[in-house]
Write a protein that holds these residues in place. Sequence first.
Motif, short mmCIF file in Angstrom:
data_model
loop_
_atom_site.label_atom_id
_atom_site.label_comp_id
_atom_site.label_asym_id
_atom_site.label_seq_id
_atom_site.Cartn_x
_atom_site.Cartn_y
_atom_site.Cartn_z
N ILE A 14 102.30 -108.48 95.77
CA ILE A 14 102.45 -107.10 96.19
C ILE A 14 101.47 -106.87 97.33
CG2 ILE A 14 102.51 -104.69 95.46
CD1 ILE A 14 104.37 -106.52 93.84
N LEU A 15 101.99 -106.59 98.52
CA LEU A 15 101.17 -106.50 99.74
C LEU A 15 101.22 -105.07 100.27
CD1 LEU A 15 99.51 -107.86 102.00
CD2 LEU A 15 101.69 -108.46 103.10
N PHE A 16 100.07 -104.39 100.23
CA PHE A 16 99.99 -102.99 100.62
C PHE A 16 99.64 -102.84 102.10
CE2 PHE A 16 98.90 -103.20 96.10
CZ PHE A 16 99.74 -102.25 95.56
N PRO A 17 100.08 -101.75 102.74
CA PRO A 17 99.69 -101.48 104.12
C PRO A 17 98.31 -100.84 104.21
CG PRO A 17 101.15 -99.74 103.35
CD PRO A 17 101.03 -100.74 102.22
N THR A 18 97.83 -100.69 105.44
CA THR A 18 96.54 -100.03 105.66
C THR A 18 96.71 -98.50 105.55
OG1 THR A 18 96.80 -99.82 108.06
CG2 THR A 18 95.91 -101.89 107.23
N SER A 19 95.67 -97.76 105.86
CA SER A 19 95.66 -96.30 105.68
C SER A 19 96.89 -95.64 106.29
CB SER A 19 94.41 -95.70 106.34
OG SER A 19 93.24 -96.19 105.76
N GLN A 20 97.67 -94.97 105.45
CA GLN A 20 98.85 -94.23 105.85
C GLN A 20 99.88 -95.10 106.57
OE1 GLN A 20 97.97 -89.91 106.87
NE2 GLN A 20 96.03 -90.84 107.49
N GLY A 21 99.76 -96.41 106.42
CA GLY A 21 100.71 -97.32 107.05
C GLY A 21 102.05 -97.30 106.36
N LYS A 22 103.09 -97.64 107.09
CA LYS A 22 104.44 -97.68 106.56
C LYS A 22 104.69 -99.02 105.87
CE LYS A 22 105.35 -93.65 108.32
NZ LYS A 22 105.46 -92.45 107.46
N TYR A 23 105.79 -99.07 105.12
CA TYR A 23 106.11 -100.29 104.39
C TYR A 23 106.39 -101.48 105.30
CZ TYR A 23 110.93 -99.01 105.55
OH TYR A 23 112.08 -98.68 106.24
N TYR A 24 106.71 -101.23 106.58
CA TYR A 24 107.00 -102.31 107.53
C TYR A 24 105.78 -102.67 108.37
CZ TYR A 24 107.90 -97.97 110.13
OH TYR A 24 107.80 -96.71 110.66
N GLN A 25 104.63 -102.05 108.11
CA GLN A 25 103.45 -102.27 108.95
C GLN A 25 102.99 -103.72 108.95
OE1 GLN A 25 99.51 -101.37 107.56
NE2 GLN A 25 99.08 -100.07 109.31
N ASN A 26 102.92 -104.34 107.77
CA ASN A 26 102.44 -105.72 107.71
C ASN A 26 103.35 -106.69 108.45
OD1 ASN A 26 99.95 -105.65 106.10
ND2 ASN A 26 101.24 -104.85 104.46
#
Length: 219
Positions: A14-26
């Motif tokens: 499970i890979l989370f984005p940075t602050s207020q990042g969207k699900y496609y950010q990574n």
Amino acid sequence: MEMLVFGDRGYPVILFPTSQGKYYQNKDHGLIDSISWFIDQGLVKIYCPATIDNLTWYDKSIHPAERARRYTWYDKMLHDELVPWAMHETGVGKVAVAGCSFGGYHAANYAFKHPERTGHLFSMGGAFDIKMFTDGFFNDDIFYNNPVDFLPGSNNPDLWQINIILGTSEWDICLNYNRQLSDILNRKHINHWLDVRPQAKHDWPVWKEMFPHYLSTVK
């Protein structure tokens, strides 16, 4: 909840984005490309969920108690829906959780609250004290979503079974947060690796170096 998934088998991450990042950010910042070999080899399956940062810790229009209450719902979604689904799809009994910057907070909070379902924790440039977002207010929901508060008193035996890597760097604005969390883990004799990279900033280039290295420890 919007989400991107990469791979068709392997250890669930499970890979989370940075602050207020969207699900496609990574994906857009190249973090997925940095681990493409692991995905192509069927070693990992990556789940990139959205977060609700703008409705929780970053929402200054609501009381801190409401920010924390909403985040508790998000944690419940992860625990009751996403993580069981990822384990079901992959046939693996635990998940890895990972994230850069504020994504490292999401990953650490989940891992330390639910160590029975967490095999690996990979934080890159993470910050772990949520009180910076609570305007001096404190209650149980904040306590139990703040790793530096609840972890010292937790004695769940599964905590000692997690493969924990705290990635940071010499010029990381979150370096002290990582040292603080490492000190807590050391006092509890929980094995972990505090990885401080030399001459690197709090930014994607060093995180893209870290993540494939850390995934290589998944067994």
